[in-house]
Each structure stands twice: as C-alpha cells, then as structure tokens.
Write a protein that holds these residues in place. Structure first.
Motif, short mmCIF file in Angstrom:
data_model
loop_
_atom_site.label_atom_id
_atom_site.label_comp_id
_atom_site.label_asym_id
_atom_site.label_seq_id
_atom_site.Cartn_x
_atom_site.Cartn_y
_atom_site.Cartn_z
N ASN A 25 58.73 39.98 43.07
CA ASN A 25 57.93 40.83 43.95
C ASN A 25 57.00 41.73 43.15
O ASN A 25 55.85 41.93 43.52
N SER A 26 57.50 42.27 42.06
CA SER A 26 56.70 43.15 41.22
C SER A 26 55.47 42.42 40.68
O SER A 26 54.36 42.95 40.72
N VAL A 27 55.66 41.22 40.20
CA VAL A 27 54.54 40.44 39.65
C VAL A 27 53.60 40.00 40.77
O VAL A 27 52.38 40.12 40.64
N LEU A 28 54.14 39.52 41.87
CA LEU A 28 53.29 39.04 42.96
C LEU A 28 52.49 40.18 43.60
O LEU A 28 51.36 39.96 44.04
N ASN A 29 53.06 41.38 43.63
CA ASN A 29 52.30 42.52 44.14
C ASN A 29 51.06 42.77 43.29
O ASN A 29 50.02 43.16 43.80
N ARG A 30 51.15 42.57 42.00
CA ARG A 30 50.00 42.77 41.12
C ARG A 30 49.01 41.63 41.24
O ARG A 30 47.83 41.82 41.46
N VAL A 31 49.46 40.40 41.07
CA VAL A 31 48.52 39.28 40.99
C VAL A 31 48.16 38.70 42.35
O VAL A 31 47.27 37.87 42.43
N GLY A 32 48.82 39.17 43.40
CA GLY A 32 48.57 38.60 44.72
C GLY A 32 47.57 39.37 45.56
O GLY A 32 47.18 38.89 46.61
N ASP A 33 47.14 40.53 45.12
CA ASP A 33 46.17 41.26 45.94
C ASP A 33 44.77 40.72 45.68
O ASP A 33 44.48 40.19 44.61
N MET A 64 38.71 51.68 43.48
CA MET A 64 39.60 50.51 43.55
C MET A 64 39.44 49.63 42.32
O MET A 64 40.42 49.09 41.80
N LEU A 65 38.23 49.50 41.82
CA LEU A 65 38.00 48.73 40.60
C LEU A 65 38.73 49.38 39.43
O LEU A 65 39.41 48.70 38.65
N THR A 66 38.62 50.69 39.32
CA THR A 66 39.30 51.41 38.25
C THR A 66 40.81 51.23 38.34
O THR A 66 41.48 50.91 37.35
N LEU A 67 41.37 51.42 39.54
CA LEU A 67 42.82 51.30 39.72
C LEU A 67 43.31 49.88 39.44
O LEU A 67 44.36 49.69 38.80
N THR A 68 42.56 48.90 39.90
CA THR A 68 42.97 47.51 39.70
C THR A 68 42.89 47.13 38.22
O THR A 68 43.81 46.49 37.70
N LEU A 69 41.83 47.53 37.55
CA LEU A 69 41.71 47.24 36.12
C LEU A 69 42.85 47.91 35.34
O LEU A 69 43.43 47.30 34.44
N ARG A 70 43.18 49.15 35.68
CA ARG A 70 44.29 49.84 35.01
C ARG A 70 45.60 49.10 35.23
O ARG A 70 46.41 48.96 34.30
N GLY A 71 45.85 48.66 36.45
CA GLY A 71 47.07 47.92 36.75
C GLY A 71 47.15 46.62 35.98
O GLY A 71 48.19 46.26 35.43
N LEU A 72 46.04 45.90 35.92
CA LEU A 72 46.00 44.63 35.18
C LEU A 72 46.17 44.87 33.68
O LEU A 72 46.82 44.08 32.99
N GLU A 73 45.59 45.97 33.20
CA GLU A 73 45.76 46.32 31.79
C GLU A 73 47.21 46.69 31.50
O GLU A 73 47.79 46.25 30.51
N ARG A 74 47.81 47.47 32.38
CA ARG A 74 49.21 47.88 32.22
C ARG A 74 50.14 46.68 32.17
O ARG A 74 51.10 46.64 31.41
N ASP A 75 49.83 45.67 32.99
CA ASP A 75 50.66 44.46 33.05
C ASP A 75 50.34 43.46 31.96
O ASP A 75 50.90 42.37 31.92
N GLY A 76 49.40 43.79 31.08
CA GLY A 76 49.09 42.92 29.95
C GLY A 76 48.16 41.76 30.27
O GLY A 76 48.05 40.82 29.50
N LEU A 77 47.47 41.83 31.41
CA LEU A 77 46.60 40.74 31.82
C LEU A 77 45.14 40.96 31.40
O LEU A 77 44.38 40.01 31.26
N VAL A 78 44.77 42.23 31.22
CA VAL A 78 43.40 42.58 30.86
C VAL A 78 43.43 43.50 29.64
O VAL A 78 44.30 44.36 29.52
N LYS A 79 42.46 43.29 28.76
CA LYS A 79 42.30 44.14 27.58
C LYS A 79 41.03 44.97 27.76
O LYS A 79 39.98 44.44 28.13
#
Length: 130
Positions: A25-33, A64-79
């Motif tokens: 659920n944790s991963v799908l919440n991030r990559v599923g939005d 929303m762009l800022t929040l989403t980029l931060r979340g993706l960065e936190r999860d190791g998906l974006v640098k």
C-alpha cells in the motif's frame, strides 16, 4: 467456505501478512497517483527542470509538483541536482529505481489507450441504466 470463517481468518492474519500489505500500500500510494505517473513518464526522456515539467504536465499546480517531486525523491525514484549558477539551476531525473518503474507505467498507459473506447462505452451503458 462460510463467510464468517473467511472474515475471522482475515482478522487474525499473521502480522507478517499485514506488514506485507502495508508495504505494498505504501508503494502503490506513491506510484499510483496520477501526478507521480505523469512525472515518471515525463522524466523517462531525461533530466528536466522544474518549469519545464510544469509546462509538460497540464493542470498540475506548482505546489502539487513540488510535493510530488519531493515524495518521489524521498522514495528514491527521482534525483534532484542543484547547479551553483545565478540563478540556481535545478534538474530532476529518474534514478535507476525510477527507470525500473518505466516499464510497468508504460504498460498501464498503453493498456489505457488500447481500452479507452471500451471503457467509455461501458460508462455510457452503465449511466444509461441509471
């Protein structure tokens, strides 16, 4: 199997099973939005600056762009890379982990394109019954 028995089994599932569900659920919440999906698709072609991402993704607010980029960065998906220029330049790019997400997202996007007309027809049929 009796419904009562199934309910009891779910309620008494081992802790490890619950942790596995929480992890998924944790991963799908991030990559599923939708914003995360659109960002991964936009960054699939290489590094990009914030304003360029905002132009590419119709309808996304700066917040929303800022929040989403931060979340993706936190999860190791974006640098996020900051360049010491005036004004400062910031690039975003997919990490190797982020690139590994491209195939499933592209498959889902292709499925959506391939089945869009069927889904629209099903919605119209469903709505007509109401």
């Amino acid at each position: 199997m009796d419904v009562t028995i199934v309910t009891q089994e779910v309620q008494h599932a081992p802790t490890e099973d619950r942790r596995s569900c929480d992890a998924v659920n944790s991963v799908l919440n991030r990559v599923g939005d939708k914003w995360s999906v659109l960002l991964v698709m936009s960054l699939a072609h290489g590094p990009c600056r914030f304003n360029e991402l905002k132009r590419r993704i119709d309808g996304i607010s700066q917040r929303m762009l800022t929040l989403t980029l931060r979340g993706l960065e936190r999860d190791g998906l974006v640098k996020r890379t900051v360049f010491a220029t005036v004004p400062p330049r910031v690039d975003y790019e997919l990490t190797p982990l982020g690139h590994s997400l491209r195939k499933p997202i592209e498959a889902l996007g292709n499925w959506a394109f391939d089945h869009y007309e069927c889904i629209v027809a099903a919605r119209a049929e469903f709505d007509a019954k109401l």
